[in-house]
Design a protein around this motif. Structure first.
Motif, short mmCIF file in Angstrom:
data_model
loop_
_atom_site.label_atom_id
_atom_site.label_comp_id
_atom_site.label_asym_id
_atom_site.label_seq_id
_atom_site.Cartn_x
_atom_site.Cartn_y
_atom_site.Cartn_z
N THR A 276 -8.13 12.31 -4.27
CA THR A 276 -8.50 10.94 -4.68
C THR A 276 -9.12 10.94 -6.07
O THR A 276 -8.80 10.08 -6.89
N GLU B 204 0.10 9.74 3.62
CA GLU B 204 0.39 10.08 5.01
C GLU B 204 1.63 9.36 5.54
O GLU B 204 2.29 9.83 6.45
N LEU C 255 0.40 5.09 0.91
CA LEU C 255 -0.45 6.10 1.54
C LEU C 255 0.35 7.38 1.67
O LEU C 255 1.45 7.37 2.22
N PRO D 257 0.82 -1.22 0.00
CA PRO D 257 0.00 0.00 0.00
C PRO D 257 0.86 1.26 0.00
O PRO D 257 1.90 1.31 0.65
#
Length: 152
Positions: free
Chosen positions: A67, A22, A20, A18
């Motif tokens: 997104t 963040e 991400l 994944p």
């Protein structure tokens, strides 16, 4: 995803990692934030999994949210976008929540209008987990069918 990797990576020779923003990005003032996320994190990826419930995300200069910008970029590159909408009830605490949820409903309708492929829905974290496990297996089978046969 971690469970899938533990159970499958060794014998399938596929691992899902994944990305991400963040976790996988760092401060940098040399360009637009979403542009850096796109170039550094998104472009090297093969699959985008997008989840929506009561908001579409933070607006960018290019799209309604980061997104949505990522989804558009992926679709334009011919990459797979896996889109899930949560159907859990929303507590309407204030007008902002209502406005944000309406944006999600608009996006959902737009994705059907532009024929964005198969879209899925979930209601609980457990149902999402089942659907994501099925998705990862489907993606793994697809990539296995593209891989050369090393036993020939």
């Amino acid at each position: 995803m971690t469970e899938w990797n533990i159970e499958n990576t060794r014998y399938r020779n596929i691992v899902f990692v994944p990305q991400l923003w963040e976790i996988n990005s760092s401060p940098d003032s040399r360009g637009r934030a979403q542009g850096q996320i796109n170039t550094r994190l998104l472009d090297p990826c093969d699959v985008l999994i997008a989840l929506f419930w009561k908001k579409t995300g933070t607006p960018t200069k290019v799209a309604q949210s980061g997104t949505i910008e990522e989804m558009t970029r992926f679709r334009e590159a011919g990459k797979r976008v896996c889109l899930y909408f949560c159907e859990r009830p929303i507590e309407w605490g204030d007008k902002k929540t209502l406005i944000e949820a309406a944006k999600v409903l608009d996006l959902r309708q737009k994705m059907h209008t532009v024929d964005a492929g198969i879209i899925d829905y979930y209601t609980t974290p457990e149902s999402l987990q089942v659907k994501l496990r099925r998705l990862l297996n489907d993606i793994a089978r697809e990539y296995e069918s593209l891989a050369p046969d090393v036993h020939s």
